[in-house]
Motif scaffolding. Structure first.
Motif, PDB file in Angstrom:
ATOM      1  N   LYS A 178      56.535  -2.659  89.599  1.00 39.82           N
ATOM      2  CA  LYS A 178      56.946  -1.317  90.021  1.00 39.82           C
ATOM      3  C   LYS A 178      57.616  -0.563  88.870  1.00 39.82           C
ATOM      4  O   LYS A 178      57.385   0.641  88.693  1.00 39.82           O
TER       5      LYS A 178
ATOM      6  N   LYS B 158      56.146   2.844  87.327  1.00 41.25           N
ATOM      7  CA  LYS B 158      56.978   4.047  87.364  1.00 41.25           C
ATOM      8  C   LYS B 158      57.061   4.707  85.994  1.00 41.25           C
ATOM      9  O   LYS B 158      57.176   5.945  85.888  1.00 41.25           O
TER      10      LYS B 158
ATOM     11  N   ASP C 147      60.076  -2.781 100.344  1.00 35.85           N
ATOM     12  CA  ASP C 147      58.825  -2.028 100.460  1.00 35.85           C
ATOM     13  C   ASP C 147      58.281  -2.221 101.866  1.00 35.85           C
ATOM     14  O   ASP C 147      57.542  -3.180 102.118  1.00 35.85           O
TER      15      ASP C 147
ATOM     16  N   LYS D 122      54.537   0.012 105.875  1.00 37.77           N
ATOM     17  CA  LYS D 122      53.796   1.280 105.846  1.00 37.77           C
ATOM     18  C   LYS D 122      53.478   1.736 104.422  1.00 37.77           C
ATOM     19  O   LYS D 122      52.584   2.581 104.215  1.00 37.77           O
ATOM     20  N   THR D 123      54.182   1.168 103.418  1.00 34.16           N
ATOM     21  CA  THR D 123      53.923   1.552 102.031  1.00 34.16           C
ATOM     22  C   THR D 123      52.878   0.660 101.383  1.00 34.16           C
ATOM     23  O   THR D 123      52.422   0.951 100.276  1.00 34.16           O
ATOM     24  N   TRP D 124      52.516  -0.438 102.038  1.00 36.85           N
ATOM     25  CA  TRP D 124      51.506  -1.336 101.492  1.00 36.85           C
ATOM     26  C   TRP D 124      50.126  -0.707 101.668  1.00 36.85           C
ATOM     27  O   TRP D 124      49.907   0.132 102.530  1.00 36.85           O
TER      28      TRP D 124
ATOM     29  N   ARG E 197      48.385   1.212  99.642  1.00 41.18           N
ATOM     30  CA  ARG E 197      48.049   2.460  98.964  1.00 41.18           C
ATOM     31  C   ARG E 197      48.646   2.451  97.558  1.00 41.18           C
ATOM     32  O   ARG E 197      49.691   1.844  97.308  1.00 41.18           O
ATOM     33  N   TYR E 198      47.968   3.129  96.652  1.00 38.75           N
ATOM     34  CA  TYR E 198      48.384   3.127  95.255  1.00 38.75           C
ATOM     35  C   TYR E 198      49.534   4.098  94.997  1.00 38.75           C
ATOM     36  O   TYR E 198      49.592   5.187  95.571  1.00 38.75           O
ATOM     37  N   ASP E 199      50.423   3.666  94.140  1.00 33.60           N
ATOM     38  CA  ASP E 199      51.482   4.517  93.620  1.00 33.60           C
ATOM     39  C   ASP E 199      51.505   4.298  92.116  1.00 33.60           C
ATOM     40  O   ASP E 199      51.909   3.241  91.640  1.00 33.60           O
TER      41      ASP E 199
ATOM     42  N   LYS F 198      49.302  -1.092  93.719  1.00 35.76           N
ATOM     43  CA  LYS F 198      49.199  -1.190  95.170  1.00 35.76           C
ATOM     44  C   LYS F 198      49.649  -2.573  95.612  1.00 35.76           C
ATOM     45  O   LYS F 198      49.208  -3.584  95.066  1.00 35.76           O
TER      46      LYS F 198
END
Length: 568
Positions: free
Chosen positions: A268, A272, A296, A299-301, A303-305, A309
């Motif tokens: 992460k 970032k 985390d 609901k945040t799993w 999908r890419y940030d 992911k």
């Protein structure tokens, strides 16, 4: 289907689906074979890209007419082959951050160490080259006891003799264990006479409870969790080097296949800071899933940030068949690691803990990637899934059986019913088949990674390297799926050989489907990401044995070159 001859009519139809009519594509590629892995239009003469996505695929004339603008950059393939970027179905990306810190102790053709003497010599040479001082930890990787001549082994005693004042850890080729010397045992808290933990293996000196050197599975975890990793000050550069390794193999989406909570945080931080140039999918390890969920939420799993992911949970039901820690319903022909009779291996963690791990993931609607090599471990997966899923056992959760090496035909049928995807490992047919014949017999060994049977049943099996267990070489992996030839040149499981087109699909479109990303990756189609790879040859047309000699020339992520062979 993918070998169907390209026709102008098919090209024109494909072009009609163009996402943009304006003549302002960022780039057009042409001048070589373009293998789309799209059954409706398997070949093309050109593709156009804008804003990181494919906007046209078809004949050269039609693509140029519709998409070439004044600022469009033209790329002539010069007879080389373009395919979709490779989607990594299973590996350990985090290993690449530290591989430079390990001596290569693998056997040829992967490494130079053919016997214990050469293992020691390579360790010594590496330590000198890296300037590792007496008392500092010396690391090696890739050691395979099965390939040592005449049953010779690298032991604690040998390492003590050669490195009396230095802790030494040699990671086993399976990544499920390591050989330590006395200084390393002291460093990581191991003692002679200590009990073997449930699910673990500790080799002992004959007739004693003294440590022989090799520890595996749960007995290895205290070492594994404490091995050096990049610091916040060095992790960005380590990530850059790691991604070069993956991009050089043509991979545009990588998997971090067993991620502990601190490693999730590390990834992460890297993401970032804009440190990822390829997509990375992290799978938190079963022991750390609750910790990761605390920071985390579920609901945040998925999908890419910033190219990272958290993709699902990694659960390990058993060990490695070549190390005799995989869990089977029938005994190994050669006994257990310590000479045990009627040895069948066993679960890597207490079954109740494994079931609880799957339940946590299912309850949170998370994808499960469950490592299962032996048929008893696969039985466990099927039984656990059926119990927890209940009346919804056939719901598409995209559950994945990682490795699934010794799956039985009846188990494949259940997996199809339960919509569980087999992520297979055909490189075992080269690297470990000869060992599997000795340990499991020719019949069972010949059915490892039954990828053709799974395809014929209507499933979408994928293929992987399990890097760094085997090299990150996608063309060699493709070759193994097509040829199924062992180190000794033995053809094994000939009825499970794929065509080159099928093998390519397993590492592109089907691998994207494994992650639920088939709408954006895995084939060269309008609207998908421009994740592409340029190869020195066409795997669909060269002789089957020559596939392994094809090289990655360039790797392109969302229209931008991220690796070019020979570039500095």
């Amino acid at each position: 289907m993918l070998n169907r001859a390209f026709t102008a009519a098919a090209a024109s139809m494909a072009l009609l689906a163009s996402a943009a009519n304006a003549k302002d594509a960022d780039a057009i590629w042409f001048g070589g074979a373009i293998v789309t892995v799209n059954a409706k239009a398997p070949r093309a003469e050109a593709i156009a890209v804008k804003d990181g996505k494919i906007v046209a695929v078809g004949s050269k004339a039609a693509v140029f007419k519709a998409e070439q603008g004044k600022a469009t950059v033209l790329h002539d393939l010069k007879g080389r082959t373009m395919t979709p970027g490779f989607v990594d179905a299973h590996s350990h990306f985090i290993d690449a951050l530290t591989m430079a810190d390990y001596a290569n102790l693998a056997q040829p053709p992967v490494g130079p160490a053919r016997n214990p003497g050469e293992v020691v010599a390579e360790l010594r040479k590496f330590g000198q080259a890296q300037g590792i001082k007496p008392g500092e930890l010396l690391l090696g990787s890739g050691y395979d006891d099965n390939l040592m001549p005449q049953g010779q082994l690298v032991t604690r005693e040998l390492l003590d003799k050669e490195f009396p004042d230095q802790p030494v850890v040699i990671v086993h080729t399976t990544k499920h264990g390591a050989v330590l010397n006395s200084k390393a045992f002291d460093k990581f808290g191991y003692k002679d006479g200590m009990p073997t933990p449930p699910g673990g293996v500790i080799l002992r000196k004959p007739g004693t409870q003294d440590l022989q050197g090799l520890v595996m599975e749960t007995a290895y975890l205290p070492v594994y969790s404490a091995l050096p990793s990049p610091t916040p000050a060095t992790e960005m550069e380590a990530a850059r080097k790691a991604q070069v390794i993956f991009a050089a193999a043509g991979i545009t989406t990588a998997q971090e296949g067993s991620t502990h909570a601190p490693q999730v945080e590390q990834l992460k931080r890297i993401a970032k800071q804009g440190g990822l140039i390829i997509d990375v999918i992290a799978l938190p390890f079963v022991t750390d899933v609750e910790k990761v969920l605390a920071t985390d939420p579920a609901k945040t799993w998925g999908r890419y940030d910033q190219r990272l992911k958290i993709g699902g949970c990694k659960i390990v039901a058993d060990g490695s068949p070549q190390a005799k820690t995989a869990w089977f319903t029938t005994p190994y022909l050669t006994g257990g690691p310590n000479g045990e009779k009627d040895w069948k291996g066993g679960p890597s963690l207490p079954p109740d803990a494994l079931v609880a791990g799957v339940k946590t993931c299912y309850d949170n609607g998370l994808q499960v990637f469950l490592h299962a090599n032996g048929d008893a471990a696969i039985d466990f997966l099927l039984q656990t899934h059926a119990t927890l899923a209940g009346k919804e056992a056939s719901k598409d959760r995209r559950t994945v059986c990682i490795h699934c090496q010794f799956v039985r035909p009846d188990q494949l049928q259940k997996m199809k019913e339960y919509r569980i995807t087999p992520a297979l490992f055909t490189l075992h047919t080269y690297f470990f088949y000869d060992v599997h014949v000795v340990n499991r017999g020719a019949k069972q060994a010949g059915f490892i990674s039954p990828i053709k049977t799974a395809r014929a049943m209507g499933m979408r099996p994928t293929n992987h390297t399990d890097y760094s267990v085997t090299p990150l070489d996608q063309m060699f992996m493709l070759w193994s799926a097509v040829n199924r030839t062992s180190r000794k040149g033995v053809l094994n499981g000939p009825d499970q050989r794929l065509t080159p087109a099928q093998a390519l699909q397993a590492m592109t479109l089907d691998a994207a489907w494994q992650y639920g990303e088939q709408k954006s990756k895995g084939s060269i189609e309008v609207g998908k990401l421009a994740d592409l790879v340029i190869l020195s040859g066409n795997p669909l047309t060269v002789k089957p044995d020559a596939i392994k000699d094809i090289k990655v020339v360039e790797t392109i992520k969302e229209g931008k070159s991220i690796y070019a062979a020979g570039a500095k």
